[in-house]
Design a protein around this motif. Structure first.
Motif, mmCIF file in Angstrom:
data_model
loop_
_atom_site.group_PDB
_atom_site.id
_atom_site.type_symbol
_atom_site.label_atom_id
_atom_site.label_comp_id
_atom_site.label_asym_id
_atom_site.label_seq_id
_atom_site.Cartn_x
_atom_site.Cartn_y
_atom_site.Cartn_z
ATOM 1 N N UNK A 158 2.055 4.671 12.064
ATOM 2 C CA UNK A 158 2.264 5.519 13.238
ATOM 3 C C UNK A 158 1.847 6.955 12.959
ATOM 4 N N UNK A 159 2.156 7.448 11.764
ATOM 5 C CA UNK A 159 1.751 8.803 11.404
ATOM 6 C C UNK A 159 0.232 8.905 11.374
ATOM 7 N N UNK A 160 -0.415 7.900 10.821
ATOM 8 C CA UNK A 160 -1.885 7.910 10.738
ATOM 9 C C UNK A 160 -2.545 7.911 12.107
ATOM 10 N N UNK A 161 -1.856 7.407 13.116
ATOM 11 C CA UNK A 161 -2.409 7.368 14.469
ATOM 12 C C UNK A 161 -2.298 8.709 15.186
ATOM 13 N N UNK A 162 -1.485 9.610 14.647
ATOM 14 C CA UNK A 162 -1.299 10.919 15.283
ATOM 15 C C UNK A 162 -2.547 11.772 15.143
ATOM 16 N N UNK A 163 -2.650 12.761 16.022
ATOM 17 C CA UNK A 163 -3.745 13.728 15.848
ATOM 18 C C UNK A 163 -3.595 14.438 14.498
ATOM 19 N N UNK A 189 6.818 -8.181 -15.508
ATOM 20 C CA UNK A 189 6.887 -7.042 -14.598
ATOM 21 C C UNK A 189 7.264 -7.497 -13.204
ATOM 22 N N UNK A 190 7.978 -6.629 -12.507
ATOM 23 C CA UNK A 190 8.448 -6.915 -11.156
ATOM 24 C C UNK A 190 7.551 -6.200 -10.157
ATOM 25 N N UNK A 191 7.031 -6.925 -9.199
ATOM 26 C CA UNK A 191 6.232 -6.339 -8.128
ATOM 27 C C UNK A 191 7.100 -6.278 -6.878
ATOM 28 N N UNK A 192 7.522 -5.087 -6.473
ATOM 29 C CA UNK A 192 8.421 -4.981 -5.312
ATOM 30 C C UNK A 192 7.718 -5.399 -4.029
ATOM 31 N N UNK A 193 8.494 -5.935 -3.118
ATOM 32 C CA UNK A 193 7.978 -6.297 -1.807
ATOM 33 C C UNK A 193 7.711 -5.014 -1.027
ATOM 34 N N UNK A 194 6.664 -4.988 -0.229
ATOM 35 C CA UNK A 194 6.402 -3.783 0.567
ATOM 36 C C UNK A 194 7.498 -3.582 1.608
ATOM 37 N N UNK A 195 7.851 -2.359 1.842
ATOM 38 C CA UNK A 195 8.848 -2.003 2.845
ATOM 39 C C UNK A 195 8.136 -1.945 4.196
ATOM 40 N N UNK A 196 8.349 -2.955 5.014
ATOM 41 C CA UNK A 196 7.638 -3.052 6.295
ATOM 42 C C UNK A 196 7.939 -1.866 7.209
ATOM 43 N N UNK A 197 9.165 -1.374 7.196
ATOM 44 C CA UNK A 197 9.501 -0.230 8.047
ATOM 45 C C UNK A 197 8.724 1.008 7.614
ATOM 46 N N UNK A 198 8.604 1.213 6.305
ATOM 47 C CA UNK A 198 7.848 2.346 5.790
ATOM 48 C C UNK A 198 6.368 2.204 6.130
ATOM 49 N N UNK A 199 5.828 1.014 5.946
ATOM 50 C CA UNK A 199 4.423 0.791 6.271
ATOM 51 C C UNK A 199 4.151 1.025 7.756
ATOM 52 N N UNK A 239 8.649 12.893 6.206
ATOM 53 C CA UNK A 239 8.833 11.627 5.498
ATOM 54 C C UNK A 239 9.056 11.878 4.006
ATOM 55 N N UNK A 240 8.282 12.770 3.438
ATOM 56 C CA UNK A 240 8.436 13.119 2.021
ATOM 57 C C UNK A 240 9.845 13.632 1.741
ATOM 58 N N UNK A 287 5.881 2.996 9.717
ATOM 59 C CA UNK A 287 5.999 4.436 9.952
ATOM 60 C C UNK A 287 4.739 5.176 9.507
ATOM 61 N N UNK A 288 4.196 4.784 8.357
ATOM 62 C CA UNK A 288 2.958 5.400 7.880
ATOM 63 C C UNK A 288 1.802 5.135 8.846
#
Length: 55
Positions: free
Chosen positions: A20-25, A5-15, A36-37, A17-18
């Protein structure tokens, strides 16, 4: 996960961005996640369209 099985590398730009979204009110997070969806859905649909075309 098995050896084949292949484990993809995490997308740092997406992480980032997420994060930053979590920091919003809370009130503005839903709209940001919706945007984003929509962007990710468009990318997936475009990729599906590309793979459906004959070579």
């Amino acid at each position: 996960m098995t050896d084949g099985e292949f484990a993809p590398e995490p997308d740092e730009a997406l992480l980032s961005r997420l994060a930053l979204i979590d920091e919003r009110p809370l009130e503005s997070r839903a709209a940001a996640y919706r945007q984003l969806h929509d962007e990710l859905r468009q990318q997936l649909e475009a990729a599906d369209g590309d793979s459906a075309r004959p070579a």
